[in-house]
Design a protein around this motif. Structure first.
Motif, PDB file in Angstrom:
ATOM      1  N   ARG A  42     -36.398   9.062 -39.708  1.00 19.88           N
ATOM      2  CA  ARG A  42     -36.951   9.366 -41.036  1.00 19.88           C
ATOM      3  C   ARG A  42     -36.211  10.534 -41.685  1.00 19.88           C
ATOM      4  O   ARG A  42     -35.832  10.473 -42.860  1.00 19.88           O
ATOM      5  N   ASP A  43     -35.990  11.613 -40.918  1.00 18.33           N
ATOM      6  CA  ASP A  43     -35.305  12.789 -41.468  1.00 18.33           C
ATOM      7  C   ASP A  43     -33.893  12.454 -41.926  1.00 18.33           C
ATOM      8  O   ASP A  43     -33.464  12.872 -43.001  1.00 18.33           O
ATOM      9  N   ARG A  44     -33.179  11.696 -41.134  1.00 21.02           N
ATOM     10  CA  ARG A  44     -31.781  11.389 -41.488  1.00 21.02           C
ATOM     11  C   ARG A  44     -31.687  10.375 -42.609  1.00 21.02           C
ATOM     12  O   ARG A  44     -30.754  10.426 -43.403  1.00 21.02           O
ATOM     13  N   LEU A  45     -32.639   9.455 -42.705  1.00 21.59           N
ATOM     14  CA  LEU A  45     -32.643   8.527 -43.833  1.00 21.59           C
ATOM     15  C   LEU A  45     -32.896   9.277 -45.140  1.00 21.59           C
ATOM     16  O   LEU A  45     -32.304   8.952 -46.172  1.00 21.59           O
ATOM     17  N   ARG A  46     -33.761  10.292 -45.094  1.00 20.04           N
ATOM     18  CA  ARG A  46     -34.018  11.109 -46.286  1.00 20.04           C
ATOM     19  C   ARG A  46     -32.766  11.850 -46.743  1.00 20.04           C
ATOM     20  O   ARG A  46     -32.593  12.120 -47.932  1.00 20.04           O
ATOM     21  N   PRO A  60     -22.601   4.132 -45.930  1.00 14.13           N
ATOM     22  CA  PRO A  60     -22.804   2.774 -45.391  1.00 14.13           C
ATOM     23  C   PRO A  60     -23.127   2.753 -43.891  1.00 14.13           C
ATOM     24  O   PRO A  60     -23.620   1.752 -43.379  1.00 14.13           O
ATOM     25  N   ALA A  61     -22.883   3.858 -43.194  1.00 18.65           N
ATOM     26  CA  ALA A  61     -23.158   3.916 -41.753  1.00 18.65           C
ATOM     27  C   ALA A  61     -24.602   4.292 -41.453  1.00 18.65           C
ATOM     28  O   ALA A  61     -24.998   4.330 -40.297  1.00 18.65           O
ATOM     29  N   VAL A  62     -25.402   4.567 -42.495  1.00 14.90           N
ATOM     30  CA  VAL A  62     -26.778   4.995 -42.303  1.00 14.90           C
ATOM     31  C   VAL A  62     -27.721   3.950 -42.881  1.00 14.90           C
ATOM     32  O   VAL A  62     -27.554   3.516 -44.015  1.00 14.90           O
ATOM     33  N   VAL A 122     -23.095   9.775 -34.513  1.00 15.27           N
ATOM     34  CA  VAL A 122     -23.747   8.652 -35.183  1.00 15.27           C
ATOM     35  C   VAL A 122     -24.748   8.093 -34.182  1.00 15.27           C
ATOM     36  O   VAL A 122     -24.375   7.664 -33.096  1.00 15.27           O
ATOM     37  N   ARG A 123     -26.022   8.136 -34.533  1.00 16.05           N
ATOM     38  CA  ARG A 123     -27.093   7.731 -33.622  1.00 16.05           C
ATOM     39  C   ARG A 123     -27.428   6.262 -33.817  1.00 16.05           C
ATOM     40  O   ARG A 123     -27.693   5.829 -34.932  1.00 16.05           O
ATOM     41  N   PHE A 124     -27.398   5.497 -32.734  1.00 17.40           N
ATOM     42  CA  PHE A 124     -27.846   4.116 -32.747  1.00 17.40           C
ATOM     43  C   PHE A 124     -29.109   4.041 -31.895  1.00 17.40           C
ATOM     44  O   PHE A 124     -29.158   4.597 -30.807  1.00 17.40           O
TER      45      PHE A 124
END
Length: 185
Positions: free
Chosen positions: A112-116, A127-129, A174-176
């Protein structure tokens, strides 16, 4: 690298604290850090960071970096482990569930934090998120095979995770996050 399940109830309980997952992720993404550096990044007190790092070290998840100086940085112990209640009973099964839930809570918070923050990234990183969800109708055997194929893909570049010298210039963490569930009958 194959994954070995954590079966010690005390080690599992050590992972049931959400802040410990934040410390583990920080050490994976940023490399060795002192308790003071962890405190500055995560906004917790130095004493709290030190206490939680020591608890993680007690069960072999992190260790101090050898070297001179009073304040020694902590680093991740390089091994792949998994959390599952499969084959566990009683206290161990409950501890595995608590650790898994703490991990998921922390993982969803990070997503959630990184999408924000996506819109604040440089254009080439946007594009990587994102998130992706899909449903496949598979047999149990196909589902296991599919997951093995995805795991092989996730393992690509894994050697860079703990060895910063192997990371190319311009690379970033980059977190998957892969989750698979099966609908009840």
């Amino acid at each position: 690298m194959t994954s070995s399940p954590i079966t010690d109830p005390k080690a599992l309980r050590a992972l049931s604290h959400p802040f410990r997952w934040k410390l583990l992720q920080l050490l994976i993404e940023e490399g060795p850090r002192t308790a003071t550096q962890c405190s500055e990044t995560l906004g917790e007190s130095v004493a709290s960071c030190s206490y939680h790092l020591n608890m993680l070290a007690k069960y072999g998840f992190v260790e101090e970096v050898e070297g001179p100086g009073r304040q020694k940085p902590w680093k991740i112990v390089p091994k792949r482990q998994s959390i599952s209640s499969d084959g566990l009973e009683g206290e161990a099964a409950m501890a595995a569930e608590a650790a898994a839930m703490a991990y998921l809570d922390q993982e969803f918070e990070r997503i959630r934090d990184r999408l924000r923050l996506r819109e604040h990234l440089p254009e080439e990183w946007r594009p990587a998120v994102g998130t992706e969800g899909t449903v496949k109708f598979l047999t149990a055997e196909e589902a296991v095979e599919y997951l093995a194929e995805l795991q092989a893909l996730l393992d690509k570049y894994d050697e860079r995770r703990l060895d910063a010298t192997l990371r190319p210039d311009g690379s970033r963490a980059v977190r998957f996050f892969l989750s698979s569930t099966v609908a009840p009958e």
